[in-house]
Design an enzyme around this catalytic site. Structure first.
Site, PDB file in Angstrom:
ATOM      1  N   TRP A 330       0.835  -1.215   0.000  1.00 20.32           N
ATOM      2  CA  TRP A 330       0.000   0.000   0.000  1.00 20.32           C
ATOM      3  C   TRP A 330       0.865   1.259   0.000  1.00 20.32           C
ATOM      4  CZ3 TRP A 330      -1.893   2.772   4.883  1.00 20.32           C
ATOM      5  CH2 TRP A 330      -0.994   2.627   5.939  1.00 20.32           C
ATOM      6  N   GLU A 474       0.377  -2.967  12.726  1.00 22.44           N
ATOM      7  CA  GLU A 474       0.448  -4.431  12.592  1.00 22.44           C
ATOM      8  C   GLU A 474       0.722  -5.150  13.910  1.00 22.44           C
ATOM      9  OE1 GLU A 474       3.447  -4.595   9.548  1.00 22.44           O
ATOM     10  OE2 GLU A 474       1.967  -4.634   7.934  1.00 22.44           O
ATOM     11  N   LYS A 588       2.385   0.287  16.283  1.00 20.56           N
ATOM     12  CA  LYS A 588       3.577   0.298  15.433  1.00 20.56           C
ATOM     13  C   LYS A 588       3.706   1.609  14.663  1.00 20.56           C
ATOM     14  CE  LYS A 588       5.934  -2.242  11.799  1.00 20.56           C
ATOM     15  NZ  LYS A 588       5.885  -3.264  10.765  1.00 20.56           N
TER      16      LYS A 588
END
Ligand code: BGC
Length: 764
Positions: A330, A474, A588
Site C-alpha cells: 500500500w 500491525e 507500530k
C-alpha cells in the site's frame, strides 16, 4: 552549507555495515534497474546488486523475489602484480558522490601500494534515456611507472537473498562484446547482459572463469599519465519488448551506445533528468537542511519511477535490492502515488495500470483467501501477477528461529480500498477518465464487491461492520472495527457509487457493458446501502479520541520506552503471538492519525488534535511510513514545530541511512520510497496546505517559521501551475499552454487562474 544537489563522503569505512548502508545512499536507478552504490572492484560480499524491476523468481520454498542481474560494471586493477581494492589496499584519500541532478555516481580513490600512488576515478550512470543501459567512465593514474593489469567485464557472482535465480549462466565473447546469458529458474525467462568497452591502450586478452567474463588489459603505465576507458553494459530480459532475440538486442544496445560515445549518452541522459526536475523540484528558501533532505527524497522517487509503458509499480524498498521480496505494498498508493499524480502524471498512470494488470491476481486472492470472497482482494505484497507473495508466517522469531504466524496477508484488507482511493484520486485530480474506462472502473467496483462480501451485518446495531482485520498498526492483529480500515472501506463504496453515477451520465454504454461483464447489477443498490450503513468508530464525545479498534482503550497502558526496555533481543518483533506490544496500547505506526490525514475534510481540528496527542506518545514509529502522517496532521492543526520534526524524520531517512536493518530474522536494509513520498506530501500538502478536488485547488499555507518561501509546481486537470508561498502571500503562475481557467481557493479567497497569467494573493 554543502552542495544542495549532491550527497558525498570523504570516508571509506571498511566495515560490512557501512558498505551496506552506503550501497543504499549512493545507489542509482532508472526505473528499469537499480545499481547499488558500491565500488567498481566490489562483489557479492559487498552487496553489489543490479536489481531488475518487474522480474521475479522463486527458488524452492524460499521467498519469491526480484532478480539481480550479473554486474556488467565490474572492474578490478592490479599494480605491479598486487591487487588494488578499497577492501585491502591502503587508502590515502577517498571521495564519492552522487549527483541528485542526474543520478551520476562518482568515486575517486587514492591508493598507496609499495611506495606507489595510484588514483582511480570512475563515473557511472544508468541511462534515463535508454532504460537497459549502464555507462561507466573509468580512469587511473599512477605517480610512477608501473605494470598495470585491468580486469573488466561482467561478474556473475550474484548477491541474492533467496537465490540463485539465474541458471545456465554462460559466458561468451562475440566479436568485441562480452555476454553473460542465463534463464530464471521458475519461469525460464532469459536474462542477458552484454558489455563493450572503448579502450585504446595496452594489450587485451579474454579470460572467463570464477563466474566472471572478463577482458584482461596489460600495460606498462607511464608515470603521471591518466588512462581512461569507457564501458557500456546492457541488461535485456524476456520482459522487454524486443523484436530480436534477447542477446541480440543486448548486443545492439551496447554497440549503439559505444557508437554514440560517452558524451552523447550522458547528454541524452542529462536531458531526461533536466525535464524531470523542471517540473518536480520543490524549493525551500531559508532552510538548507530541509531543502537537501527533500530534494534527495524527490530524487529517490524520480529514479525509481517505472519505465513508460511497463505497467510496473514501485516496490517498498524500490530498486535497492531484494528486500521485502521486491513487492509492491500500500506504500505505493498511499505514500508515493500523490507525488507522481501532482508532478509527473505519466508515471502515476503506470502505477495505476499496474493495479489494473494485477486485477485478476486480486480476484484469485479474494476467492481463495479465508472463507473465500468475491471481488478483488489486492495482495499485501504484490509482484508481477498480483498473487500474494506475503507468507502466513512472514516474520522470523530471533529467539527460536521459528517463523511467526502473522496476519498481514489474510487480514490487512485495507489494501483494496487504498487502491480504489488512488484510482479515483487520479480521475479527480487529472480530470482524465481514460483509466476508469480502461480497467480502473472495474478495479473500483471489484474492490467494493470485496468489502461487501467481507463485511458482516450486525442486526442488533443495524449496521455493517468490517471485522477480523489488521489495520496499519500491525502489532494488533485480527481486530474488529479498525477505524482506518472501516473508513477506507466506506470510502470505497462512496467512490464506487460516484463512479457509477459518472459513467451513467458520461459513458452509459460503457457502464452497461461493464455491469454486464461483471454481472454486478444486483450489487449496485447494495453499495449505496453499504456506504450509508458501514460503521466507522467515531470520536468520543468528551475526549474526541477515536478508538483504533474495538477494545483498544482497554489495553494495558505503558510507554514505548518501558516496552522497549523489556526487550530481550534487539531485533525481536513486537507484534504477533507473544509480541511485547500485543497486550498494550503501543502501536507500530500511524493508524487513526493516518485516517485523519487521508480523510482530513471529515474531521474537526479539535478531533485531529485530540487524536494526535493521544496516539503520538503511544506510537513506536516502527515503520518508516509513520512519521509523515504525524507530520501532516500536525501541520493541518497548525502545530508546525511538531510537524517539522516529523518532517525531518521522514525526509532524512534515506540520506542518513539510520534505520533498522533487521526485524526478527529478516534483513530489511534498503531505501524507503514511501517515506520519500511522505516528505514531499508533508511539504506540499502539509506546509503548503494544498488540497485538490474535482472542482478546485485549495491552498491554506502554513509555512514553517524558518522558511522564507516555498515554491513548487503542480499539475491539475492536465494544466500546469507554479506556486510560490511566502510568509504573507501566494503567487500562482498558470502556464501559457493551460487549456482553461482553473479555480484556486487561497485561504478562503476564490480566484480564477487564467492561462499565462500570474496571480498574487495576500493571505495574512
Ligand atoms: C509496515 C507496512 C508497510 C511495509 C512495507 C511494514 O513494516 O508496517 O505498513 O507497508 O512495512 O513498507
Amino acid at each position: 552549507m554543502h552542495n544542495l544537489w549532491q550527497v558525498h563522503t570523504d570516508k571509506f569505512i571498511n566495515e560490512k555495515e557501512s558498505i551496506m548502508r552506503n550501497g543504499n545512499v549512493y545507489q542509482i536507478a532508472n526505473g528499469y534497474m537499480g545499481y547499488r552504490g558500491t565500488l567498481d572492484e566490489f562483489g557479492p560480499d559487498e552487496l553489489v546488486g543490479i536489481t531488475l524491476a518487474g522480474l521475479y523468481d522463486r527458488v524452492g520454498d524460499a521467498w519469491r523475489e526480484p532478480v539481480n542481474a550479473p554486474n556488467g560494471g565490474f572492474t578490478e586493477i592490479t599494480l605491479d602484480g598486487r591487487e588494488i581494492s578499497a577492501l585491502s589496499t591502503r587508502i590515502k584519500k577517498h571521495h564519492q558522490s552522487l549527483s541528485l541532478g542526474n543520478a551520476v555516481f562518482e568515486r575517486e580513490t587514492d591508493f598507496e601500494s609499495r611506495g606507489k600512488a595510484l588514483q582511480i576515478k570512475s563515473t557511472r550512470f544508468l541511462s534515463a534515456d535508454e532504460p537497459n543501459l549502464g555507462v561507466i567512465k573509468f580512469s587511473f593514474t599512477c605517480n610512477k611507472a608501473a605494470r598495470v593489469r585491468i580486469k573488466t567485464g561482467i561478474d556473475y557472482n550474484i548477491w541474492d537473498l533467496n537465490g540463485p535465480h539465474l541458471l545456465k549462466l554462460t559466458a561468451k565473447k562475440k566479436s568485441g562484446t562480452l555476454l553473460v546469458q542465463s534463464v530464471t529458474g521458475e519461469a525460464s525467462k532469459k536474462v542477458t547482459v552484454a558489455e563493450v568497452i572503448d579502450l585504446h591502450f595496452g594489450k587485451q586478452t579474454h579470460e572467463a572463469g570464477g563466474n566472471k567474463n572478463l577482458r584482461v588489459i596489460e600495460l606498462d603505465a607511464k608515470a603521471n599519465q591518466t588512462y581512461t576507458f569507457y564501458k557500456y553494459f546492457a541488461v535485456v530480459t524476456d520482459n522487454d519488448p524486443v523484436k530480436t532475440s534477447v542477446h541480440e538486442a543486448a548486443i545492439k544496445k551496447v554497440e549503439e551506445a559505444k557508437d554514440s560515445g560517452y558524451d552523447e549518452c550522458l547528454s541524452r541522459h542529462n536531458a531526461q533528468w533536466a525535464k524531470r526536475w523542471e517540473h518536480c523540484d520543490v524549493k525551500i528558501e531559508g532552510d538548507d537542511e530541509a531543502q537537501h533532505a527533500l530534494r534527495y527524497s524527490i530524487f529517490q522517487l524520480l529514479m525509481v519511477a517505472p519505465v513508460n509503458g511497463s505497467a510496473n509499480s514501485i516496490p517498498a524498498r524500490a530498486l535497492s535490492g531484494q528486500v521485502y521480496k521486491g513487492a509492491i505494498f500500500w506504500d505505493t498508493e498511499m505514500f508515493m502515488f500523490p507525488f507522481f499524480l501532482y508532478t509527473y502524471p505519466e508515471k502515476a498512470v503506470e502505477l495505476m495500470r499496474y493495479r489494473i494488470k494485477t486485477l485478476d491476481g486480486a480476484r484469485r486472492k479474494a476467492k481463495t483467501e479465508g472463507a473465500g470472497y468475491r471481488g478483488a482482494f489486492y495482495a499485501w505484497e504484490s509482484q508481477e501477477s498480483g498473487d500474494d507473495a506475503c507468507t502466513y508466517f512472514n516474520i522470523g522469531d530471533p529467539f527460536s528461529k521459528r517463523d511467526l504466524r502473522t496476519y498481514f496477508r489474510d487480514k490487512q484488507v485495507h489494501i483494496s480500498g487504498d487502491v480504489a482511493i488512488a484510482m479515483w484520486e487520479y480521475f479527480k485530480v487529472t480530470g482524465d477518465d481514460s483509466l476508469l474506462l480502461e480497467g480502473g472502473g472495474e478495479v473500483i467496483l471489484e474492490c467494493a464487491r470485496f468489502y461487501y462480501s467481507y463485511a458482516y451485518f450486525n442486526k442488533d446495531k443495524h449496521r455493517h461492520e468490517i471485522l477480523d482485520v489488521v489495520g496499519p498498526d500491525e502489532y494488533h492483529e485480527r481486530v474488529n472495527n479498525n477505524a482506518f480500515t472501516s473508513m477506507v472501506a466506506k470510502a470505497t463504496f462512496e467512490i464506487a457509487n460516484a463512479m457509477v453515477e459518472y459513467l451513467r451520465r458520461r459513458h452509459p454504454d460503457k457502464l452497461k457493458s461493464l455491469v454486464k461483464k461483471m454481472d454486478i447489477t444486483g450489487a449496485l443498490p447494495v453499495f449505496r446501502e453499504m456506504a450509508d450503513l458501514l460503521y466507522v468508530p467515531q470520536p468520543d464525545e468528551t475526549t474526541g479520541a477515536i478508538e483504533q479498534f474495538d477494545g483498544y482503550f482497554k489495553l494495558k497502558e505503558t510507554t514505548v520506552k518501558e516496552l522497549k526496555a523489556r526487550m530481550i533481543h534487539p531485533n525481536e518483533y513486537l507484534g504477533a503471538g507473544q509480541g511485547l506490544a500485543v497486550p498494550t496500547k503501543v502501536i507500530k505506526q500511524a493508524d487513526v492519525v493516518m485516517m485523519l490525514n487521508l480523510f482530513k475534510d471529515r474531521y474537526t481540528e479539535q478531533v485531529k488534535k485530540a487524536n494526535w496527542e493521544y496516539y503520538e506518545p503511544r506510537t513506536e514509529h516502527g515503520s518508516s511510513l509513520s512519521a509523515c502522517a504525524y507530520a501532516m496532521v500536525a501541520a493541518d492543526i497548525g502545530k508546525l514545530d511538531w510537524a517539522y520534526s516529523y518532517f525531518l524524520k521522514t525526509a532524512k531517512i534515506d540520506i542518513e541511512a539510520r534505520y533498522k536493518v533487521y526485524v526478527g530474522t529478516i534483513f530489511m536494509g534498503g531505501s524507503h520510497p514511501a517515506a520519500n513520498g511522505g516528505a514531499w506530501m508533508t511539504v506540499v500538502f502539509g506546509f503548503g496546505g494544498v488540497k485538490a478536488n474535482a472542482e478546485r485547488v485549495v491552498i491554506n499555507p502554513r509555512l514553517y517559521k524558518e522558511w522564507k518561501s516555498l515554491q513548487f509546481n503542480m499539475f491539475y486537470k492536465g494544466d500546469s501551475f507554479n506556486v510560490k508561498i511566502t510568509r504573507n502571500d501566494v503567487t500562482i503562475i498558470a502556464d501559457p499552454s493551460n487549456k482553461c481557467n482553473r479555480t484556486f481557493v487561497v485561504s478562503g479567497k476564490s480566484i480564477e487562474c487564467v492561462p499565462g497569467k500570474r496571480l498574487f494573493v495576500g493571505y495574512r
